[in-house]
Design a protein around this motif. Structure first.
Motif, mmCIF file in Angstrom:
data_model
loop_
_atom_site.group_PDB
_atom_site.id
_atom_site.type_symbol
_atom_site.label_atom_id
_atom_site.label_comp_id
_atom_site.label_asym_id
_atom_site.label_seq_id
_atom_site.Cartn_x
_atom_site.Cartn_y
_atom_site.Cartn_z
ATOM 1 N N THR A 229 -7.274 -4.822 1.923
ATOM 2 C CA THR A 229 -6.657 -3.743 2.706
ATOM 3 C C THR A 229 -6.667 -2.426 1.933
ATOM 4 O O THR A 229 -6.842 -1.352 2.518
ATOM 5 C CB THR A 229 -5.210 -4.097 3.091
ATOM 6 O OG1 THR A 229 -4.463 -4.462 1.919
ATOM 7 C CG2 THR A 229 -5.170 -5.238 4.088
ATOM 8 N N THR A 230 -6.512 -2.495 0.613
ATOM 9 C CA THR A 230 -6.505 -1.264 -0.196
ATOM 10 C C THR A 230 -7.875 -0.606 -0.220
ATOM 11 O O THR A 230 -7.986 0.625 -0.107
ATOM 12 C CB THR A 230 -6.046 -1.574 -1.638
ATOM 13 O OG1 THR A 230 -4.734 -2.130 -1.604
ATOM 14 C CG2 THR A 230 -6.034 -0.308 -2.491
ATOM 15 N N VAL A 231 -8.931 -1.404 -0.373
ATOM 16 C CA VAL A 231 -10.269 -0.809 -0.522
ATOM 17 C C VAL A 231 -10.950 -0.537 0.814
ATOM 18 O O VAL A 231 -11.884 0.283 0.868
ATOM 19 C CB VAL A 231 -11.171 -1.703 -1.402
ATOM 20 C CG1 VAL A 231 -10.557 -1.885 -2.786
ATOM 21 C CG2 VAL A 231 -11.443 -3.058 -0.754
ATOM 22 N N LEU A 232 -10.510 -1.188 1.887
ATOM 23 C CA LEU A 232 -11.201 -1.018 3.169
ATOM 24 C C LEU A 232 -10.470 -0.108 4.155
ATOM 25 O O LEU A 232 -11.093 0.391 5.103
ATOM 26 C CB LEU A 232 -11.425 -2.389 3.835
ATOM 27 C CG LEU A 232 -12.390 -3.351 3.130
ATOM 28 C CD1 LEU A 232 -12.465 -4.676 3.880
ATOM 29 C CD2 LEU A 232 -13.788 -2.725 3.012
ATOM 30 N N ILE A 233 -9.187 0.098 3.978
ATOM 31 C CA ILE A 233 -8.417 0.887 4.943
ATOM 32 C C ILE A 233 -8.087 2.246 4.343
ATOM 33 O O ILE A 233 -7.568 2.320 3.218
ATOM 34 C CB ILE A 233 -7.116 0.157 5.341
ATOM 35 C CG1 ILE A 233 -7.434 -1.200 5.975
ATOM 36 C CG2 ILE A 233 -6.287 1.005 6.303
ATOM 37 C CD1 ILE A 233 -6.201 -2.024 6.327
ATOM 38 N N PRO A 234 -8.374 3.355 5.053
ATOM 39 C CA PRO A 234 -8.007 4.692 4.561
ATOM 40 C C PRO A 234 -6.499 4.800 4.339
ATOM 41 O O PRO A 234 -5.703 4.259 5.109
ATOM 42 C CB PRO A 234 -8.467 5.624 5.685
ATOM 43 C CG PRO A 234 -9.513 4.849 6.421
ATOM 44 C CD PRO A 234 -9.095 3.412 6.327
ATOM 45 N N ALA A 235 -6.109 5.486 3.279
ATOM 46 C CA ALA A 235 -4.697 5.572 2.901
ATOM 47 C C ALA A 235 -3.833 6.144 4.019
ATOM 48 O O ALA A 235 -2.681 5.719 4.212
ATOM 49 C CB ALA A 235 -4.555 6.418 1.634
ATOM 50 N N LYS A 236 -4.365 7.102 4.780
ATOM 51 C CA LYS A 236 -3.558 7.741 5.829
ATOM 52 C C LYS A 236 -3.176 6.767 6.943
ATOM 53 O O LYS A 236 -2.178 6.968 7.638
ATOM 54 C CB LYS A 236 -4.321 8.930 6.423
ATOM 55 C CG LYS A 236 -5.614 8.539 7.139
ATOM 56 C CD LYS A 236 -6.312 9.754 7.727
ATOM 57 C CE LYS A 236 -7.586 9.344 8.466
ATOM 58 N NZ LYS A 236 -8.271 10.518 9.072
ATOM 59 N N GLU A 237 -3.964 5.691 7.109
ATOM 60 C CA GLU A 237 -3.668 4.735 8.172
ATOM 61 C C GLU A 237 -2.425 3.884 7.868
ATOM 62 O O GLU A 237 -1.841 3.281 8.763
ATOM 63 C CB GLU A 237 -4.865 3.805 8.407
ATOM 64 C CG GLU A 237 -6.128 4.503 8.874
ATOM 65 C CD GLU A 237 -5.997 5.068 10.291
ATOM 66 O OE1 GLU A 237 -4.989 4.775 10.967
ATOM 67 O OE2 GLU A 237 -6.899 5.804 10.713
ATOM 68 N N PHE A 238 -2.020 3.820 6.573
ATOM 69 C CA PHE A 238 -0.826 3.050 6.209
ATOM 70 C C PHE A 238 0.467 3.814 6.510
ATOM 71 O O PHE A 238 1.536 3.215 6.598
ATOM 72 C CB PHE A 238 -0.844 2.696 4.715
ATOM 73 C CG PHE A 238 -1.878 1.671 4.347
ATOM 74 C CD1 PHE A 238 -1.727 0.340 4.724
ATOM 75 C CD2 PHE A 238 -3.002 2.025 3.611
ATOM 76 C CE1 PHE A 238 -2.678 -0.613 4.383
ATOM 77 C CE2 PHE A 238 -3.952 1.079 3.261
ATOM 78 C CZ PHE A 238 -3.802 -0.239 3.656
ATOM 79 N N GLU A 239 0.365 5.113 6.640
ATOM 80 C CA GLU A 239 1.551 5.943 6.808
ATOM 81 C C GLU A 239 2.129 5.785 8.205
ATOM 82 O O GLU A 239 1.490 5.243 9.120
ATOM 83 C CB GLU A 239 1.193 7.408 6.531
ATOM 84 C CG GLU A 239 0.718 7.649 5.095
ATOM 85 C CD GLU A 239 0.208 9.063 4.889
ATOM 86 O OE1 GLU A 239 0.229 9.852 5.863
ATOM 87 O OE2 GLU A 239 -0.218 9.374 3.762
ATOM 88 N N ALA B 171 0.825 -1.213 0.000
ATOM 89 C CA ALA B 171 0.000 0.000 0.000
ATOM 90 C C ALA B 171 0.856 1.258 0.000
ATOM 91 O O ALA B 171 0.560 2.242 -0.701
ATOM 92 C CB ALA B 171 -0.930 -0.014 1.211
ATOM 93 N N LEU B 172 1.942 1.259 0.779
ATOM 94 C CA LEU B 172 2.827 2.419 0.810
ATOM 95 C C LEU B 172 3.574 2.589 -0.504
ATOM 96 O O LEU B 172 3.810 3.714 -0.960
ATOM 97 C CB LEU B 172 3.834 2.286 1.960
ATOM 98 C CG LEU B 172 3.287 2.502 3.370
ATOM 99 C CD1 LEU B 172 4.370 2.196 4.404
ATOM 100 C CD2 LEU B 172 2.801 3.943 3.538
#
Length: 651
Positions: free
Chosen positions: A304-314, A68-69
């Motif tokens: 994980t890509t479609v269910l988790i907001p992008a900012k949470e991966f940072e 994701a990152l």
């Protein structure tokens, strides 16, 4: 009291060195033949797969977050590229490696056969450095990631937030303790951990896919954003190919899969020369692991890509390094999430088990044989302690930081996979398999590209690998220097003529002349006898047998000797032998003659011309040089009793 202390020390030493071969110590002897059922020992392939799987499957703990990152919305597409490379590239390569090196040596042994002498040894040491980087960083990175999951659990975060280093060191120590207990225990633990972990991941994946189906807008939102960001399919694939090297950790399980191959049971009729069942079952192991992992990689990257907001991966986000754990807590509740965390922590901790097994198979296989490790390095438990201590040091240097170790880990993985691809390409070419040669050549190019890109983007991996390589080479050469005077002939075979010479001369005082063969004409042997008699004031009635050693590969450390006897010019008896070292061959042959006849032999030398220091390094590197004093020193170490030691005369 002293007796009790000595008994305890003896028991401790016996436990530590259990299974240690005595090859290379004391008098040479024939190596033991494998037991008839040697091929039937070991574990079922699916159990050994679980041992490699704790490394391979545990990457699910952090791979979706890395994808994701690296790729953002393109994470599922980039993961599909990774799966294609896995199934069409790494899997065929390592299935071929299993055929070519069924004893678990892997691509290192395949490539080492192409080079001999010191360049071959240094090449192997370099690959061992990258293997050590891969396996040791697997131990430390996985333990660090396990401690990260532990300290970030909602129930424990406040109590453990500043204790990650201590927890990581404790996990590494616990792993070492398991291997000190025994290897079978390690496999049993791995089977349990992998079974539970994959079951829990299956629950998370099914639950995630259910939410994707029931919340149809998330897929629509994702595809809309993907099209807006990249335009068309070709652009998406191009970007996915560019970011693929950053996902290379998803290939981490293949080298350990081959390294633990000797523990696969195989068939009752398997032999060490032809372990057909072991090869077949190892291919099953590699294929099954790759298929399971491919399915999970695609599913987990998508949900994980479609269910988790992008900012949470940072960095600092709740899904950073623990994307599936985030989904477990978010959609299945904190109770299930905590169970998932415990399972993830356990498998990440034990991911080091397959790496430890790989180290215990590779390092003792090469370094002691090259004379580049102490004799006790053949035993498992001392090596477990050494590797555990090194893992402590690496953890301390990197402050138990997962991201800081990622570059070194990826570099080690990619270098080993690239070397395996090159090795099987060469093997296919030698076998005249044109199609496989082209196919493996393309795969080699892909992995070499991936390795170069990874090195350019994360040069710290090469720097760390270089430190391991430099350390291994330095310690190896110092060990080789320290063992220079060790008797390292494993066994001696005499042909009929050679044994007749030794038995005949033992009826008198056995006298041998060390001779460096030159023209091998009448004058050479006649002049040599006259010189020896004059230098040592021997009567003309004494007769001699010549010993002639031809140096083959001076970089070899341990080997057997085949001694041949011949009569030259109808009067001179000569024993000829090929060896990596003149002094070692002479010393071993003298001791063998003594043990065979019960009579202490004498050997006669000339002094070697030149600087003694330079001559010693000629002996160290080329197997010849200061022959007389070196032979005497090898005899002194091998036989402490002066009354039993063969006599050395120098004139």
């Amino acid at each position: 009291m002293a007796t009790t202390h000595d008994a305890r020390s003896g028991r401790l030493r016996a436990w530590m060195l259990e299974g240690l071969s005595d090859m290379g110590k004391g008098k040479p002897s024939r190596p033991k033949e494998p037991a008839p059922d040697a091929g039937h020992q070991g574990q079922r392939w699916w159990r050994v797969m679980c041992l490699t799987g704790v490394d391979y499957f545990s990457t699910l703990g952090y791979q979706p977050g890395i994808a994701a990152l690296a790729a953002g919305l393109l994470s599922p597409v980039a993961t599909i590229v990774l799966v294609i490379v896995t199934l069409a590239g790494a899997l065929p390569v390592y299935r071929r490696v299993a055929e070519e090196s069924p004893r678990g040596e892997g691509s290192i042994a395949m490539l080492s056969r192409l080079l001999s002498f010191w360049q071959g040894k240094l090449f192997v040491l370099t690959l061992l450095g990258f293997a050590a980087t891969d396996f040791l960083i697997t131990i430390t990175l996985s333990a660090a990631d396990a401690s990260t999951h532990l300290v970030e659990n909602p129930h424990l975060e406040s109590a453990l937030h500043d204790k990650q280093m201590l927890i990581t060191l404790a996990l590494v120590a616990l792993l070492g303790a398991v291997f000190l207990k025994g290897f079978l225990e390690a496999i049993g633990v791995a089977v349990f951990l992998v079974g539970v972990y994959l079951a829990l991941n299956a629950v998370v994946v099914v639950n995630g896919l259910w939410h994707v189906i029931t919340e149809g807008h998330v897929v629509t939102d994702w595809t809309t954003a993907l099209t807006a960001e990249h335009g068309n399919v070709f652009a998406m694939v191009g970007v996915a190919l560019l970011v693929f090297p950053k996902l290379a950790l998803g290939l981490s399980g293949f080298e350990t899969g081959v390294a633990v191959m000797p523990h696969v049971q195989g068939d009752p009729g398997d032999t060490e020369e032809k372990p057909t069942g072991r090869i077949r079952d190892t291919k099953k192991l590699l294929t099954t692991a790759a298929l399971i992992m491919s399915v999970f990689l695609i599913c987990t990257s998508f949900i994980t890509t479609v269910l988790i907001p992008a900012k949470e991966f940072e960095s600092g986000g709740n899904a950073n390094g623990r994307a599936l754990a985030y989904l477990a807590h978010e959609y299945l509740g904190n109770t299930f999430g905590t169970v998932y965390d415990v399972s993830t922590i356990a498998i990440l901790w034990f991911a080091g088990a397959s790496a430890m097994a790989g180290l215990l198979n590779l390092m003792p296989r090469y370094l002691p044989k090259y004379g580049m490790a102490p004799h006790w390095a053949r035993a498992v438990r001392p090596m477990v302690i050494v590797f555990t201590l090194v893992a402590f040091l690496v953890t301390w240097i990197f402050d138990a930081d997962v991201d800081a170790q990622g570059g070194a880990y990826a570099t080690g993985v990619l270098v080993l996979i690239s070397s395996a691809a090159i090795a099987v390409t060469i093997a296919a070419r030698k076998a005249g398999q044109k199609g496989w040669t082209i196919g493996f050549g393309v795969i080699s190019a892909v992995f070499l590209y991936t390795t170069v890109v990874n090195v350019i983007e994360r040069p710290d991996g090469v720097k760390i690998g270089a430190c391991f390589i430099a350390g291994i080479i330095l310690i190896s050469l110092l060990s080789r220097l320290g063992r220079a005077f060790e008797l390292r002939v494993t066994h001696i075979d005499l042909d009929e003529m050679a044994e007749r010479f030794i038995q005949d001369i033992s009826r008198r005082t056995p006298r041998f002349i060390a001779n460096e063969p030159d023209n091998r004409d009448v004058a050479e042997y006649r002049d040599k006898i006259e010189q020896i008699r004059a230098d040592n004031d021997l009567p003309t009635t004494e007769d001699f047998v010549f010993l002639e050693v031809t140096v083959t590969d001076p970089s070899e450390f341990e080997a057997g000797l085949t001694v041949k006897g011949e009569v030259l010019h109808d009067r001179f008896r000569v024993l000829t032998v090929e060896s990596s070292s003149v002094p070692n061959a002479l010393a071993a042959l003298l001791l063998h003659s003594r043990d065979l006849t019960g009579v202490r032999p004498h050997i006669y030398f000339e002094w070697t011309e030149g600087n003694p220091f330079a001559n010693f390094f000629r002996f160290f590197l080329l197997g010849r040089g200061e022959v007389a004093p070196t032979t005497r020193e090898i005899l002194r170490e091998a036989e402490p009793d002066r009354e039993l030691r063969p006599r050395v005369h120098v004139g």
